[in-house]
Write a protein that holds these residues in place. Structure first.
Motif, PDB file in Angstrom:
ATOM      1  N   LEU A   1      -1.007   9.955   1.403  1.00  0.00           N
ATOM      2  CA  LEU A   1      -2.066  10.361   0.887  1.00  0.00           C
ATOM      3  C   LEU A   1      -2.305  11.892   1.181  1.00  0.00           C
ATOM      4  O   LEU A   1      -2.971  12.687   0.124  1.00  0.00           O
ATOM      5  CB  LEU A   1      -3.125   9.556   1.620  1.00  0.00           C
ATOM      6  CG  LEU A   1      -3.289   8.158   1.288  1.00  0.00           C
ATOM      7  CD1 LEU A   1      -4.247   7.119   2.018  1.00  0.00           C
ATOM      8  CD2 LEU A   1      -3.224   7.804   0.002  1.00  0.00           C
TER       9      LEU A   1
ATOM     10  N   ARG B   1     -14.049   7.728 -10.587  1.00  0.00           N
ATOM     11  CA  ARG B   1     -14.105   8.009  -9.079  1.00  0.00           C
ATOM     12  C   ARG B   1     -15.184   7.095  -8.414  1.00  0.00           C
ATOM     13  O   ARG B   1     -14.766   6.414  -7.298  1.00  0.00           O
ATOM     14  CB  ARG B   1     -14.417   9.446  -8.685  1.00  0.00           C
ATOM     15  CG  ARG B   1     -13.545  10.315  -8.959  1.00  0.00           C
ATOM     16  CD  ARG B   1     -14.064  11.693  -8.920  1.00  0.00           C
ATOM     17  NE  ARG B   1     -12.893  12.824  -8.875  1.00  0.00           N
ATOM     18  CZ  ARG B   1     -11.979  13.003  -8.104  1.00  0.00           C
ATOM     19  NH1 ARG B   1     -11.718  12.389  -7.060  1.00  0.00           N
ATOM     20  NH2 ARG B   1     -11.100  13.893  -8.562  1.00  0.00           N
TER      21      ARG B   1
ATOM     22  N   GLN C   1       1.937  10.219  -9.792  1.00  0.00           N
ATOM     23  CA  GLN C   1       0.960  10.423 -10.964  1.00  0.00           C
ATOM     24  C   GLN C   1      -0.088  11.113 -10.635  1.00  0.00           C
ATOM     25  O   GLN C   1      -0.765  11.593 -11.830  1.00  0.00           O
ATOM     26  CB  GLN C   1       0.641   8.753 -11.154  1.00  0.00           C
ATOM     27  CG  GLN C   1       1.526   7.559 -11.586  1.00  0.00           C
ATOM     28  CD  GLN C   1       0.832   6.211 -11.449  1.00  0.00           C
ATOM     29  OE1 GLN C   1      -0.143   5.903 -11.055  1.00  0.00           O
ATOM     30  NE2 GLN C   1       1.591   5.461 -12.109  1.00  0.00           N
ATOM     31  N   ALA C   2      -0.589  11.476  -9.482  1.00  0.00           N
ATOM     32  CA  ALA C   2      -1.801  12.179  -9.427  1.00  0.00           C
ATOM     33  C   ALA C   2      -1.193  13.748  -9.839  1.00  0.00           C
ATOM     34  O   ALA C   2      -2.182  14.394 -10.346  1.00  0.00           O
ATOM     35  CB  ALA C   2      -2.081  12.345  -7.807  1.00  0.00           C
TER      36      ALA C   2
ATOM     37  N   ARG D   1       2.263   1.637  -3.420  1.00  0.00           N
ATOM     38  CA  ARG D   1       1.148   2.044  -4.380  1.00  0.00           C
ATOM     39  C   ARG D   1       0.981   3.477  -4.043  1.00  0.00           C
ATOM     40  O   ARG D   1       0.689   4.477  -5.156  1.00  0.00           O
ATOM     41  CB  ARG D   1      -0.049   1.310  -4.209  1.00  0.00           C
ATOM     42  CG  ARG D   1      -1.181   1.757  -5.138  1.00  0.00           C
ATOM     43  CD  ARG D   1      -2.366   0.530  -5.206  1.00  0.00           C
ATOM     44  NE  ARG D   1      -2.740   0.488  -4.004  1.00  0.00           N
ATOM     45  CZ  ARG D   1      -2.725  -0.634  -3.025  1.00  0.00           C
ATOM     46  NH1 ARG D   1      -2.059  -1.439  -3.467  1.00  0.00           N
ATOM     47  NH2 ARG D   1      -3.378  -0.575  -2.132  1.00  0.00           N
ATOM     48  N   ALA D   2       0.763   3.983  -2.777  1.00  0.00           N
ATOM     49  CA  ALA D   2       0.506   5.241  -2.556  1.00  0.00           C
ATOM     50  C   ALA D   2       1.731   6.360  -3.086  1.00  0.00           C
ATOM     51  O   ALA D   2       1.677   7.343  -3.454  1.00  0.00           O
ATOM     52  CB  ALA D   2       0.298   5.437  -1.094  1.00  0.00           C
ATOM     53  N   GLU D   3       3.095   5.755  -2.932  1.00  0.00           N
ATOM     54  CA  GLU D   3       4.279   6.735  -3.344  1.00  0.00           C
ATOM     55  C   GLU D   3       4.205   6.881  -5.132  1.00  0.00           C
ATOM     56  O   GLU D   3       4.473   7.806  -5.593  1.00  0.00           O
ATOM     57  CB  GLU D   3       5.311   5.984  -3.066  1.00  0.00           C
ATOM     58  CG  GLU D   3       5.828   6.087  -1.402  1.00  0.00           C
ATOM     59  CD  GLU D   3       7.216   5.254  -1.048  1.00  0.00           C
ATOM     60  OE1 GLU D   3       7.480   4.613  -2.038  1.00  0.00           O
ATOM     61  OE2 GLU D   3       7.568   5.122  -0.008  1.00  0.00           O
ATOM     62  N   ARG D   4       3.643   5.513  -5.637  1.00  0.00           N
ATOM     63  CA  ARG D   4       3.624   5.910  -7.084  1.00  0.00           C
ATOM     64  C   ARG D   4       2.328   6.822  -7.453  1.00  0.00           C
ATOM     65  O   ARG D   4       2.564   7.409  -8.274  1.00  0.00           O
ATOM     66  CB  ARG D   4       3.287   4.165  -7.755  1.00  0.00           C
ATOM     67  CG  ARG D   4       3.355   4.278  -9.177  1.00  0.00           C
ATOM     68  CD  ARG D   4       3.284   2.593  -9.532  1.00  0.00           C
ATOM     69  NE  ARG D   4       2.061   2.031  -9.159  1.00  0.00           N
ATOM     70  CZ  ARG D   4       2.267   1.142  -8.112  1.00  0.00           C
ATOM     71  NH1 ARG D   4       3.274   0.610  -7.615  1.00  0.00           N
ATOM     72  NH2 ARG D   4       1.113   0.620  -7.670  1.00  0.00           N
ATOM     73  N   GLU D   5       1.655   6.704  -6.860  1.00  0.00           N
ATOM     74  CA  GLU D   5       0.290   7.468  -7.022  1.00  0.00           C
ATOM     75  C   GLU D   5       0.571   8.980  -6.822  1.00  0.00           C
ATOM     76  O   GLU D   5      -0.092   9.686  -7.613  1.00  0.00           O
ATOM     77  CB  GLU D   5      -0.991   6.979  -6.178  1.00  0.00           C
ATOM     78  CG  GLU D   5      -1.436   5.615  -6.812  1.00  0.00           C
ATOM     79  CD  GLU D   5      -2.656   5.129  -5.844  1.00  0.00           C
ATOM     80  OE1 GLU D   5      -2.927   5.719  -5.012  1.00  0.00           O
ATOM     81  OE2 GLU D   5      -3.412   4.310  -6.321  1.00  0.00           O
TER      82      GLU D   5
ATOM     83  N   THR E   1      -0.273  13.609  -1.211  1.00  0.00           N
ATOM     84  CA  THR E   1      -0.840  13.486  -2.812  1.00  0.00           C
ATOM     85  C   THR E   1      -1.942  14.773  -2.869  1.00  0.00           C
ATOM     86  O   THR E   1      -1.964  15.330  -3.856  1.00  0.00           O
ATOM     87  CB  THR E   1      -1.323  12.268  -2.952  1.00  0.00           C
ATOM     88  OG1 THR E   1      -0.271  11.369  -3.109  1.00  0.00           O
ATOM     89  CG2 THR E   1      -2.040  11.985  -4.303  1.00  0.00           C
TER      90      THR E   1
ATOM     91  N   ARG F   1       0.740  -1.037  -0.016  1.00  0.00           N
ATOM     92  CA  ARG F   1       0.042  -0.146  -0.072  1.00  0.00           C
ATOM     93  C   ARG F   1       0.710   1.289  -0.026  1.00  0.00           C
ATOM     94  O   ARG F   1       0.401   2.256  -0.513  1.00  0.00           O
ATOM     95  CB  ARG F   1      -1.011   0.083   1.161  1.00  0.00           C
ATOM     96  CG  ARG F   1      -1.969  -1.232   1.152  1.00  0.00           C
ATOM     97  CD  ARG F   1      -2.701  -1.231   2.402  1.00  0.00           C
ATOM     98  NE  ARG F   1      -3.517   0.180   2.591  1.00  0.00           N
ATOM     99  CZ  ARG F   1      -3.986   0.627   3.929  1.00  0.00           C
ATOM    100  NH1 ARG F   1      -4.096  -0.439   4.944  1.00  0.00           N
ATOM    101  NH2 ARG F   1      -4.616   1.602   3.921  1.00  0.00           N
TER     102      ARG F   1
ATOM    103  N   THR G   1      -1.139  13.705 -13.780  1.00  0.00           N
ATOM    104  CA  THR G   1      -2.591  13.704 -14.132  1.00  0.00           C
ATOM    105  C   THR G   1      -3.262  15.063 -14.168  1.00  0.00           C
ATOM    106  O   THR G   1      -3.888  15.480 -15.041  1.00  0.00           O
ATOM    107  CB  THR G   1      -3.391  12.703 -13.263  1.00  0.00           C
ATOM    108  OG1 THR G   1      -2.766  11.247 -13.590  1.00  0.00           O
ATOM    109  CG2 THR G   1      -4.861  12.393 -14.144  1.00  0.00           C
TER     110      THR G   1
END
Length: 683
Positions: free
Chosen positions: A596, A337, A160-161, A153-157, A599, A150, A164
């Motif tokens: 989070l 979403r 990406q966020a 994944r949060a670091e990758r997002e 982000t 998790r 985006t």
């Protein structure tokens, strides 16, 4: 090394020193066990097999217990590794196989009788305990692996966020520059080329430039307003209703009549999805239905949240993207979403005009529900660990009872009755993790049944000694309360690590949950002490003397002191495990929450940065276009429009590069237009 120390200390005290065969067997088995233990993390089943072979050889060929103690410990270590690293079925089979193998040396040493059963049950109890620890360790490692994934994944997002959001903003700005400003430049340049032959084009170009610049400015200001009111969502453990209402109020301040009806406790993924859907729906209403009224409604139906955003027909009845700032991605974004959390979304025109958005979102409301009012889910490893602990407690207490029953010469029916009582006494340990306080209460109640059965004659008075083995159940129950009991906090206590793992640690010496949990020690010592004292005094005799009040109270005091010390040690072991678990989970929760939050903050900051760049550069340039058009200068309009396009391209370039948009100095055409047009510097 431990085996050598035992030999050095204990072998000289034996009546018959071990022979050469025993020594050779002991050294060979110890070497084989050491080699197998070193490889147990890579090949746990092979290591267990080798250690079982060496253990059997030591017990058969080297009878003194000092030569077999370390071999028995090695078997438990290998079982721990097998249940930790293998599937639960493999761990269960390995435990059963190890218990079956130990029947052979037990039969060689004790023969086929009650001593064999008692000794074998003790061995099985230790093996079950090792398996329980291994299953618990497997669950702990799996939790850490899931948390690590998790976090990854949060670091990758996190990156990406932001990318985006930059792409989305770039599309918004590109729509404005490509469709509005470029058309102004084209029309002005055409009017300048054909001005001599078609003078009416000059007036048309100036009117078009003024009108388009005003529309562009309105579109940009609305885009800035949309980004300004886009506040970051609240953390998952806090209600987001206020944040959504603030978002809606920000759109209302733009001259938009908005009505809202929301539950007061929107939390979790459903609340975050609702925040994004409402924001996007209101933004689309601004773009496609300027001036229309909007209604936002959210209503729960069981475990589902129904969210609707309706806007009426715009004034004049003409909708559509008249300002040219839409990217055509709004509905897709809202759908993503909703589907991301297992929901669904539909959007389309209303029969009476306007637009309708309806989302169905799963709303578990995990934060709103109290922990005690919701069934917790436990992994298979946790359930197996609880069953193994219960089994270990049963066989440990049963082996003690059977040994005492054998010495007293009890018959088979009485032994079966004792086994049934001890099994019922230990059975609540199956719920020691999910309901530790209830399990402790039931265990205490079953212990109080013993003196009652002795008093009514269902059990002979001599069986009181057989029931002492049930104390291991009380130890496991006290440990369970300290390790897994719900940590309660009075309303006046400070919020700290003991309530919210992600909150900062509060340093006070005895947290309220700790004091409450320690009551289990006092209650268990009192319950078990009273039960045992009453059981031993049931026949009216204690230590060969009449059981008078003074003697009974004296014995009860001694028993309570001893039990209090033993139960306190078990409680501290459970509490230290509880603290370690809370500390690790709190650190991981803080890392995940921080990622989070970062982000959301980075996305929000990117929107604010772009909004600031629009206000500082592009909007100023559009003022020059409007002023130049009002002054009637095609040349100045062309220069100001090109400068606006340059500022817009510069802002788009900063989005592509991920850098802050620099504020460019005025260009030569911009300076000339500003000098030629009065009031051109207004913002």
């Amino acid at each position: 090394m431990t085996q050598l120390l035992l030999w050095w200390a204990a072998v000289p005290t034996l009546d018959e020193p071990p022979g050469m065969t025993a020594w050779i067997t002991a050294f060979a088995a110890t070497a084989l066990s050491t080699y197998a233990l070193e490889r147990r993390s890579r090949t746990p089943l092979t290591a267990l097999g080798q250690i079982l072979v060496s253990s059997v050889l030591v017990q058969v060929l080297a009878p003194p217990d000092t030569l077999s103690l370390v071999a028995s410990v090695a078997v438990m270590m290998a079982l721990f590794s097998v249940t930790t690293l293998s599937d639960w079925t493999v761990g269960l089979g390995a435990t059963a196989a190890a218990a079956g193998v130990q029947l052979l040396p037990a039969a060689v040493q004790h023969g086929f009788g009650s001593a064999l059963v008692s000794h074998w049950l003790v061995t099985v109890g230790f093996y079950l305990l090792a398996s329980a620890l291994g299953a618990g360790r497997r669950h702990w490692l799996r939790e850490r692996q899931v948390t690590k994934q998790r976090l990854t994944r949060a670091e990758r997002e996190l990156g990406q966020a932001v990318c985006t959001e930059r792409d989305r903003l770039a599309n918004e700005l590109h729509d404005i520059s490509a469709h509005h400003l470029t058309s102004v430049v084209v029309s002005v340049e055409a009017a300048r080329r054909l001005g001599d032959s078609r003078p009416e084009l000059t007036a048309d170009a100036l009117a078009f430039a003024s009108r388009t610049a005003v529309e562009t400015q309105v579109a940009l200001r609305r885009l800035v307003a949309v980004m300004r009111v886009d506040e970051a969502p609240a953390p998952a453990h806090q209600s987001m209703t206020a944040s959504i209402e603030a978002l809606i109020a920000g759109f209302g301040r733009l001259g938009r009549p908005v009505s809202v009806s929301l539950p007061a406790d929107l939390v979790g993924p459903a609340a975050e999805a609702a925040h994004g859907i409402v924001r996007e729906a209101l933004t689309n209403a601004l773009r496609y239905a300027p001036g229309a009224s909007v209604a936002v409604r959210a209503k729960r139906a069981g475990e589902v949240l129904h969210l609707t955003v309706d806007n009426s027909r715009p004034p004049g009845g003409i909708g559509g993207d008249r300002l040219g700032i839409g990217s055509g991605r709004g509905v897709d974004g809202m759908s993503r979403r909703a589907t991301a959390i297992g929901g669904q979304l539909s959007a389309g025109p209303r029969p009476a005009g306007g637009w309708h958005v309806h989302a169905v979102l799963p709303d578990a409301r995990s934060v709103r529900k109290p922990a005690g009012g919701r069934r917790r889910n436990f992994t298979r490893e946790q359930r197996i660990a609880d069953a193994a602990v219960c089994g270990a407690a049963v066989v440990a207490s049963l082996s003690y009872a059977l040994e005492k029953a054998s010495d007293a010469g009890y018959g088979i029916p009485l032994r079966l009755l004792l086994a049934l009582l001890l099994a019922v006494h230990a059975l609540p340990l199956l719920w020691r993790r999910r309901a530790p306080w209830s399990a402790l209460a039931v265990i205490g109640a079953t212990a109080l049944l013993w003196p009652v059965l002795l008093g009514i004659g269902a059990l002979p008075s001599s069986t009181a000694n057989c029931l002492l083995g049930g104390a291991v159940v009380e130890l496991a129950a006290v440990y369970g309360v300290a390790a897994y009991g719900r940590v309660l906090r009075p309303a006046t206590a400070p919020v700290g690590r003991y309530v919210q793992p992600s909150a900062p640690l509060v340093t006070y010496p005895y947290p309220p949950g700790q004091r409450l949990s320690y009551l289990s020690v006092l209650a268990t010592a009192l319950s078990f002490g009273v039960s045992m004292t009453a059981a031993f005094a049931g026949d009216g005799m204690l230590f060969g003397e009449p059981a008078g009040p003074f003697l009974v109270l004296f014995l009860l005091g001694e028993v309570l002191l001893g039990l209090g010390a033993v139960f306190t040690a078990a409680w501290w072991a459970g509490w230290l495990m509880h603290r370690r678990r809370r500390r690790v989970l709190g650190r991981e929760d803080a890392e995940l929450t921080g990622l989070l939050s970062s982000t959301r903050d980075m996305v929000h900051s990117e929107r604010q940065r772009v909004a600031g760049g629009l206000q500082e550069t592009v909007l100023q340039q559009t003022d020059l276009v409007i002023s130049s058009a009002e002054a009637g200068s095609l040349q100045d309009v062309a220069a100001a429009t090109r400068a606006t396009l340059a500022a817009m391209r510069q802002l788009l370039g900063s989005l592509d590069a991920g850098k802050a948009p620099p504020t460019a100095p005025p260009t030569a055409p911009q300076k000339a237009a500003a000098a030629a047009v009065p009031g051109a510097s207004r913002t």
